[in-house]
Scaffold this motif. Structure first.
Motif, PDB file in Angstrom:
ATOM      1  N   PRO A   1       0.785  -1.235   0.000  1.00  0.00           N
ATOM      2  CA  PRO A   1       0.000   0.000   0.000  1.00  0.00           C
ATOM      3  C   PRO A   1       0.817   1.286   0.000  1.00  0.00           C
ATOM      4  N   GLY A   2       2.097   1.213   0.322  1.00  0.00           N
ATOM      5  CA  GLY A   2       2.935   2.405   0.267  1.00  0.00           C
ATOM      6  C   GLY A   2       3.748   2.520  -1.003  1.00  0.00           C
ATOM      7  N   ASP A   3       3.616   1.550  -1.906  1.00  0.00           N
ATOM      8  CA  ASP A   3       4.466   1.475  -3.096  1.00  0.00           C
ATOM      9  C   ASP A   3       3.705   1.798  -4.378  1.00  0.00           C
ATOM     10  N   THR A   4       4.486   1.969  -5.445  1.00  0.00           N
ATOM     11  CA  THR A   4       3.902   2.106  -6.770  1.00  0.00           C
ATOM     12  C   THR A   4       4.434   0.979  -7.659  1.00  0.00           C
ATOM     13  N   TRP A   5       4.097   1.017  -8.953  1.00  0.00           N
ATOM     14  CA  TRP A   5       4.280  -0.144  -9.816  1.00  0.00           C
ATOM     15  C   TRP A   5       5.735  -0.493 -10.109  1.00  0.00           C
ATOM     16  N   ASP A   6       6.658   0.437  -9.935  1.00  0.00           N
ATOM     17  CA  ASP A   6       8.055   0.125 -10.235  1.00  0.00           C
ATOM     18  C   ASP A   6       8.819  -0.392  -9.019  1.00  0.00           C
ATOM     19  N   ALA A   7       8.108  -0.734  -7.953  1.00  0.00           N
ATOM     20  CA  ALA A   7       8.775  -1.142  -6.709  1.00  0.00           C
ATOM     21  C   ALA A   7       9.633  -2.385  -6.887  1.00  0.00           C
ATOM     22  N   PHE A   8       9.264  -3.263  -7.829  1.00  0.00           N
ATOM     23  CA  PHE A   8      10.031  -4.500  -8.020  1.00  0.00           C
ATOM     24  C   PHE A   8      11.466  -4.221  -8.430  1.00  0.00           C
TER      25      PHE A   8
ATOM     26  N   MET B   1      13.704  -2.427  -7.092  1.00  0.00           N
ATOM     27  CA  MET B   1      14.674  -2.141  -6.041  1.00  0.00           C
ATOM     28  C   MET B   1      15.681  -3.280  -5.865  1.00  0.00           C
ATOM     29  N   ILE B   2      15.253  -4.528  -6.104  1.00  0.00           N
ATOM     30  CA  ILE B   2      16.179  -5.648  -5.929  1.00  0.00           C
ATOM     31  C   ILE B   2      17.280  -5.574  -6.981  1.00  0.00           C
ATOM     32  N   ARG B   3      16.904  -5.379  -8.231  1.00  0.00           N
ATOM     33  CA  ARG B   3      17.899  -5.284  -9.300  1.00  0.00           C
ATOM     34  C   ARG B   3      18.764  -4.037  -9.123  1.00  0.00           C
ATOM     35  N   GLN B   4      18.159  -2.924  -8.753  1.00  0.00           N
ATOM     36  CA  GLN B   4      18.924  -1.693  -8.568  1.00  0.00           C
ATOM     37  C   GLN B   4      19.924  -1.826  -7.434  1.00  0.00           C
ATOM     38  N   GLY B   5      19.521  -2.518  -6.376  1.00  0.00           N
ATOM     39  CA  GLY B   5      20.448  -2.750  -5.269  1.00  0.00           C
ATOM     40  C   GLY B   5      21.645  -3.571  -5.704  1.00  0.00           C
TER      41      GLY B   5
ATOM     42  N   LYS C   1      25.462  -2.299  -6.012  1.00  0.00           N
ATOM     43  CA  LYS C   1      26.175  -2.971  -4.922  1.00  0.00           C
ATOM     44  C   LYS C   1      25.982  -2.221  -3.593  1.00  0.00           C
ATOM     45  N   SER C   2      24.782  -1.660  -3.436  1.00  0.00           N
ATOM     46  CA  SER C   2      24.487  -0.906  -2.220  1.00  0.00           C
ATOM     47  C   SER C   2      23.702  -1.729  -1.211  1.00  0.00           C
ATOM     48  N   VAL C   3      22.759  -2.521  -1.696  1.00  0.00           N
ATOM     49  CA  VAL C   3      22.007  -3.411  -0.811  1.00  0.00           C
ATOM     50  C   VAL C   3      21.810  -4.731  -1.544  1.00  0.00           C
ATOM     51  N   ASP C   4      21.780  -5.800  -0.770  1.00  0.00           N
ATOM     52  CA  ASP C   4      21.569  -7.132  -1.347  1.00  0.00           C
ATOM     53  C   ASP C   4      20.303  -7.693  -0.720  1.00  0.00           C
ATOM     54  N   ILE C   5      19.185  -7.517  -1.418  1.00  0.00           N
ATOM     55  CA  ILE C   5      17.888  -7.913  -0.882  1.00  0.00           C
ATOM     56  C   ILE C   5      17.486  -9.254  -1.481  1.00  0.00           C
ATOM     57  N   PRO C   6      17.331 -10.286  -0.671  1.00  0.00           N
ATOM     58  CA  PRO C   6      16.845 -11.566  -1.217  1.00  0.00           C
ATOM     59  C   PRO C   6      15.393 -11.422  -1.665  1.00  0.00           C
ATOM     60  N   LEU C   7      14.996 -12.254  -2.603  1.00  0.00           N
ATOM     61  CA  LEU C   7      13.676 -12.152  -3.194  1.00  0.00           C
ATOM     62  C   LEU C   7      12.561 -12.215  -2.147  1.00  0.00           C
ATOM     63  N   ASP C   8      12.729 -13.065  -1.155  1.00  0.00           N
ATOM     64  CA  ASP C   8      11.658 -13.232  -0.167  1.00  0.00           C
ATOM     65  C   ASP C   8      11.592 -12.066   0.821  1.00  0.00           C
ATOM     66  N   LYS C   9      12.561 -11.144   0.754  1.00  0.00           N
ATOM     67  CA  LYS C   9      12.546  -9.970   1.626  1.00  0.00           C
ATOM     68  C   LYS C   9      12.201  -8.691   0.865  1.00  0.00           C
ATOM     69  N   GLY C  10      12.014  -8.805  -0.433  1.00  0.00           N
ATOM     70  CA  GLY C  10      11.686  -7.632  -1.241  1.00  0.00           C
ATOM     71  C   GLY C  10      10.187  -7.371  -1.301  1.00  0.00           C
ATOM     72  N   PRO C  11       9.765  -6.491  -2.194  1.00  0.00           N
ATOM     73  CA  PRO C  11       8.341  -6.170  -2.313  1.00  0.00           C
ATOM     74  C   PRO C  11       7.514  -7.406  -2.666  1.00  0.00           C
ATOM     75  N   HIS C  12       6.342  -7.507  -2.082  1.00  0.00           N
ATOM     76  CA  HIS C  12       5.453  -8.635  -2.295  1.00  0.00           C
ATOM     77  C   HIS C  12       4.065  -8.171  -2.727  1.00  0.00           C
TER      78      HIS C  12
ATOM     79  N   PRO D   1       6.386 -12.874  -4.139  1.00  0.00           N
ATOM     80  CA  PRO D   1       7.280 -11.758  -4.468  1.00  0.00           C
ATOM     81  C   PRO D   1       6.759 -10.996  -5.685  1.00  0.00           C
ATOM     82  N   TYR D   2       6.916  -9.664  -5.621  1.00  0.00           N
ATOM     83  CA  TYR D   2       6.517  -8.804  -6.738  1.00  0.00           C
ATOM     84  C   TYR D   2       7.729  -8.650  -7.648  1.00  0.00           C
ATOM     85  N   THR D   3       7.761  -9.441  -8.701  1.00  0.00           N
ATOM     86  CA  THR D   3       8.891  -9.476  -9.616  1.00  0.00           C
ATOM     87  C   THR D   3       8.512  -8.829 -10.947  1.00  0.00           C
ATOM     88  N   GLU D   4       9.499  -8.725 -11.845  1.00  0.00           N
ATOM     89  CA  GLU D   4       9.229  -8.178 -13.171  1.00  0.00           C
ATOM     90  C   GLU D   4       8.192  -9.040 -13.899  1.00  0.00           C
ATOM     91  N   GLU D   5       8.292 -10.334 -13.737  1.00  0.00           N
ATOM     92  CA  GLU D   5       7.320 -11.228 -14.386  1.00  0.00           C
ATOM     93  C   GLU D   5       5.911 -10.985 -13.841  1.00  0.00           C
TER      94      GLU D   5
END
Length: 493
Positions: A155-162, A164-168, A172-183, A198-202
């Motif tokens: 509810p606090g995010d928008t459609w490009d939230a997925f 953040m994992i790739r951008q991290g 090389k700033s953050v390493d977020i595992p898939l199960d800890k990222g946006p859902h 998980p909220y992924t590109e797919e």
């Protein structure tokens, strides 16, 4: 039993059934499809569609069957418009006059009364499937703000939230595992959010059809129960990154944006088809609208070979600006046999839906706070073609930056290049743009004769300043009894 008595008994039974059915139909179902970042000139009914290489036949059909608003006015960006829609109030009154960003404290206050709360109290089943974007605090979440059911992105995010994992990983700033990222999340009324997947590109590519499935199921259940429903369907199309599903990839002639627009059109068509199949088409108000103007020039994301952007038609500006192209967009309202099909130039704000729905649904508008929306039911039902709105204010963060009165727009901050490119009469409002103070006199433009806002007529039409500043004075007077909470701000501490 004598034949006469049998006939009377049958008539009484028939009368009871008809009366019950009529009672159910006296409160119309409400299906509100909110598109994301569609510009005034994108849809065929507004001059785009096939002419721009991306046909929109189902939205065009809806426009032909309903009321097509040509002066539908919103706020400059996602969160402010959605706050205004849900509360019937300027977003600054909720402290949400900037785009909500996950991890910041800006969130819809617990004491706001939303459209969903108003309609639920009037006997409606309520659901939201899609993007809320009014903050992630528990008290702000849709299941705690009047909705019986919620499914969508956080509810606090928008459609490009997925991203953040790739951008991290890339930085090389953050390493977020898939199960800890946006859902993708879901919740029933009053319950905590549950993680779905998980909220992924797919998932991003197919999310809208999941929303459609949830919406169809909800409408079927409420129709079977004989209960009026409010279904709020804030879909992703055409918010960047416009990653179409496989079925729509390459459907248009203008790249990912066009593909996404055509997919959004198909979503509208799918929902309209279900209303017809359920036999509730005549008992349902359908709204299709966009939350703000399109993304501006230069937008090119995820390797697309064309700018991932729409068009504002004749108007200047883009998402995040405060000029006309940012805050005037498409809106169509259909209610068969109640709303006469036509086009209307009446000024209609996104805030006006709250009191208008309250009037037609038998809901109550709060009387303990300023309500900036206006009941426009007379306009909808053809009893007053002029509408009841003449003015509208525009805020960015803590600043009142512009005001409309009839066809005139005044700016209280000087313009600087924004997302719409250098040299524009644009101001501000999105992330990464700004506005400089002026020297005592606002700039004034006549939107009808000068849709590009190129000619300041403030000196020639100085008499216009009176009613323009009157609108400001009326708003300021409401702050004496009902001061605003601190406005959203991420640069001044």
């Amino acid at each position: 039993m004598p034949k006469a008595v049998t006939i009377v008994a049958c008539l009484v039974a028939y009368s009871s059934v008809v009366g019950t059915a009529f009672g159910q139909q006296s409160k119309p179902n409400i299906l509100f499809i909110l598109a994301d970042n569609i510009g005034y000139g994108d849809v065929g009914a507004y001059g785009g569609g096939e002419l721009r290489g991306s046909a929109t036949p189902r939205i065009d059909q809806l426009a032909a069957e309903g009321l097509r608003l040509t002066q539908f006015l919103v706020e400059p960006s996602c969160t402010p418009s959605r706050a205004a829609l849900m509360t019937g109030r300027y977003s600054i009154r909720s402290g949400l006059s900037l785009v909500a960003v996950a991890g910041t404290p800006f969130s819809l206050p617990a004491n706001e009364i939303t459209m969903a709360e108003m309609l639920r109290d009037a006997g409606y089943a309520t659901a939201i499937f899609g993007k809320w974007h009014l903050g992630g605090q528990t008290y702000s979440q849709p299941q705690n703000q009047g909705f019986d059911e919620f499914y969508g992105i956080p509810p606090g995010d928008t459609w490009d939230a997925f991203g953040m994992i790739r951008q991290g990983h890339q930085t090389k700033s953050v390493d977020i595992p898939l199960d800890k990222g946006p859902h993708i999340v879901e919740a029933k009324r009053g319950e905590p959010l549950k993680l779905v997947k998980p909220y992924t590109e797919e998932v991003r590519r197919g999310i809208d059809w999941e929303l459609v499935d949830h919406g169809v199921d909800f409408m079927k259940r409420q129709t079977a129960a004989g209960k009026p429903f409010f279904l709020y369907l804030p879909i992703s199309r055409t918010h960047f990154p416009n990653l179409p599903s496989e079925r729509f990839e390459g459907a248009s002639r203008i790249g990912q944006f066009g593909d996404s627009l055509m997919e959004g059109d198909a979503i509208v068509g799918a929902m309209l088809d279900v209303l017809k199949e359920l036999g509730i088409e005549d008992d349902s108000i359908v709204v299709f609208a966009s939350d703000n103007g399109p993304d501006g020039p230069g937008a090119s994301r995820f390797g697309t070979d064309m700018p991932d952007m729409g068009t504002t038609g004749p108007y200047r500006g883009a998402l995040g600006d405060v000029s006309e192209g940012a805050i005037r967009t498409a809106a169509v309202i259909r209610w068969p046999q109640r709303i006469r099909p036509r086009s209307s130039y009446a000024m209609f704000s996104i805030m006006d839906f709250f009191p208008t729905f309250a009037e037609v649904a038998g809901g109550e508008v709060p009387d303990d706070r300023p309500i900036d929306g206006i009941d426009q039911s007379d306009l909808l039902l053809g009893e007053d073609d002029k509408g009841r709105r003449e003015q509208l204010l525009t805020f960015v963060g803590s600043d009142l930056v512009a005001v409309r009165w009839k066809q005139f727009r005044a700016y209280f901050s000087d313009v600087s290049p924004g997302r719409s490119g250098p040299g524009g009469a644009t101001l501000m409002g999105g992330i990464g743009s700004g506005a400089a103070p002026m020297n005592g006199y606002p700039k004034v433009f006549n939107i009808e004769s000068d849709p590009q806002e190129e000619h300041n007529i403030g000196e020639m039409y100085n008499w216009v300043l009176g009613p323009l500043l009157n609108a400001v004075g009326e708003y300021k007077a409401t702050l004496v009894r009902s001061p605003n909470p601190p406005a959203a701000n991420m640069t001044k501490f």
